[in-house]
Write an enzyme that holds these catalytic residues in place. Structure first.
Site, short mmCIF file in Angstrom:
data_model
loop_
_atom_site.label_atom_id
_atom_site.label_comp_id
_atom_site.label_asym_id
_atom_site.label_seq_id
_atom_site.Cartn_x
_atom_site.Cartn_y
_atom_site.Cartn_z
N GLY A 69 27.39 60.85 68.93
CA GLY A 69 27.87 60.97 70.29
C GLY A 69 27.71 62.38 70.82
O GLY A 69 27.42 62.58 72.01
N THR A 70 27.91 63.36 69.95
CA THR A 70 27.72 64.76 70.36
C THR A 70 26.29 65.01 70.80
O THR A 70 26.03 65.67 71.82
CB THR A 70 28.11 65.71 69.22
N GLN A 177 35.85 57.51 74.18
CA GLN A 177 37.16 56.96 73.85
C GLN A 177 37.42 55.61 74.49
O GLN A 177 38.25 54.84 73.99
CB GLN A 177 38.27 57.94 74.26
N HIS A 196 31.40 55.42 66.13
CA HIS A 196 32.53 55.45 65.20
C HIS A 196 33.87 55.47 65.92
O HIS A 196 34.92 55.32 65.30
CB HIS A 196 32.42 56.63 64.24
N CYS A 320 48.83 75.35 66.20
CA CYS A 320 48.95 75.80 64.81
C CYS A 320 48.10 74.93 63.91
O CYS A 320 48.60 74.08 63.19
CB CYS A 320 50.40 75.77 64.36
#
Length: 460
Positions: A69-70, A177, A196, A320
């Site tokens: 997808g990237t 998505q 995926h 974090c």
């Protein structure tokens, strides 16, 4: 062990597994060859392309398969910008796009182009009017995701695509998505997605480019996939991806309604069970399986580790994280709390008992992490001060906010607490804490030594 991170990678759909195994036996040959095995492979590839194109809502000859997808996003952005380089070098994106879009924008800017980010509101959605205001002559390409990967908010694609059409600007939609849940509204010019995310195998993306869109593929190319995705096709994975997309679409209405009820339960119960929690994202216009919430006074990485020990696989967009120690760009753009962030994304078939057990476990896990970090607020002093300074330099989130919470009761109403912090997350989390706790965020200053200082006025 309940797996609650389908937004990162959905479990392999049973149909994908069956199709993959079958295609390993039937689709191993080169589909570009004319002998029997090659023709069989070509039939499989053509059938997969037709099935994927039907789900996307485009012609089969407008769609190509990519290695991810990237890669689909990167190829779509670079090809569309190159095709319209005579128009301008200006790219318009939303501030909450997936990192693949933002990285493509960074590469474009490094090559001399310009990138304009359209801000979003507190729910994570762009204002169509604000997006439209950035379009017009001199814009080569616009990018807008169909739904956000971190908070699930659906974007107003239909309204933005209409504005892009009126301005004569092609729109690239990252539908990674949402594609498994339904088609993207009409009006887009380019669309990218990743298998995926819907239960297909990893390593398959798709890129659709409408006929009439100026597009110039960048980099070396060959005769495969219309020259837009060079290299030998991973045919078994492509067949499995297309078969699973068709399968999940057939199940989407019923399964989406069932998962939405479970997510609604999480959205309602978490603030009741855990104090000082903010549920983020649009409560209505959102993906059916995804919910994100942020817990004050909690280290996100520790929280995820503790939930993992309890048997729950969840993810985080927290500031974090071990990889970056910087706030999520999505949460930062929304102006919401970034510390202690938990994203729950339910895969198809999730049992309601697993959700109930998660809700039963979560309060104790959050309380134990807060106790470990010393987050219990101190009692107010008999004679409140007018001003206090908290030195949290060198301390990572959520410690600066915890120290602020401990002393806010020690200043009188109208007094101020100045927090010294060199953690990038403090710039987002201290204002977010003020909004959650009804205190006034005055603003950011600097000490004479140049250290960042955040001023909070006690109002309650």
């Amino acid at each position: 062990m309940p797996y609650f991170d389908a937004a990162s990678a959905a479990p392999l759909h049973p149909v994908a597994r069956q199709a993959l195994l079958a295609a390993l036996d039937e689709g191993w040959a080169d589909p570009a060859r004319l002998y029997r095995e090659g023709r069989r492979a070509r039939l499989l590839l053509d059938a997969a392309r037709e099935a994927a194109a039907e789900a996307v809502g485009c012609r089969p000859d407008e769609l190509v398969f990519t290695p991810s997808g990237t890669r689909a996003v990167h190829s779509g952005v670079s090809g569309a910008l190159a095709g319209r380089r005579r128009v301008s070098g200006r790219l318009v994106v939303s501030a909450v796009e997936h990192s693949s879009v933002l990285h493509a924008g960074e590469a474009h800017a490094a090559a001399g182009g310009t990138v304009t980010e359209v801000p979003v509101g507190r729910t994570g959605a762009v204002d169509p009017a604000a997006f439209a205001a950035e379009l017009g002559e001199g814009t080569a390409l616009a990018c807008l995701q169909s739904a956000n990967h971190e908070v699930g908010t659906e974007q107003p694609v239909a309204e933005v695509s209409e504005a892009c059409r009126a301005a004569g600007v092609p729109l690239l939609v990252d539908a990674a998505q949402s594609l498994g849940w339904g088609p993207v509204p009409e009006g887009w010019s380019l669309l990218a997605a990743s298998a995926h995310k819907w239960g297909g195998p990893a390593g398959v993306g798709l890129l659709a480019v409408r006929k009439g869109v100026r597009f110039a593929p960048q980099g070396p190319s060959d005769e495969r996939e219309s020259g837009r995705a060079p290299g030998f096709e991973n045919l078994p994975a492509i067949v499995a991806a297309a078969a699973s997309l068709r399968a999940v679409r057939a199940e989407a209405a019923a399964e989406g309604a069932r998962l939405r009820e479970l997510v609604d339960r999480i959205r309602a119960r978490v603030p009741e069970l855990v104090p000082d929690v903010e549920v983020v994202g649009d409560p209505v216009r959102r993906l059916p399986h995804l919910v994100t919430f942020s817990c004050l006074y909690v280290d996100g990485e520790t929280l995820l580790s503790e939930l993992d020990r309890e048997g729950f696989s969840v993810s985080s967009g927290s500031s974090c994280t071990s990889s970056t120690l910087t706030p999520s760009h999505v949460l930062r753009a929304m102006g919401v709390l970034s510390e202690g962030n938990v994203r729950v994304s339910l895969p198809a078939g999730t049992d309601s008992t697993d959700v109930d057990r998660f809700l039963a476990v979560l309060p104790g896990v959050v309380a134990s992490v807060r106790e470990r970090l010393g987050a219990a607020p101190a009692a107010a002093e008999p004679e409140p001060a007018q001003e206090l300074v908290v030195d949290a330099l060198g301390k990572r989130c959520p410690i600066p906010v915890i120290e602020l919470a401990k002393v806010i009761g020690s200043v009188r109403v109208g007094g101020t607490v100045t927090v010294l912090s060199d953690d990038a997350a403090a710039r987002l989390d201290i204002p977010a804490w003020c909004e959650m706790r009804g205190q006034r965020y005055v603003g950011e200053t600097a000490t004479p030594q140049g250290a960042p200082a955040y001023v909070v006025r006690r109002t309650t």
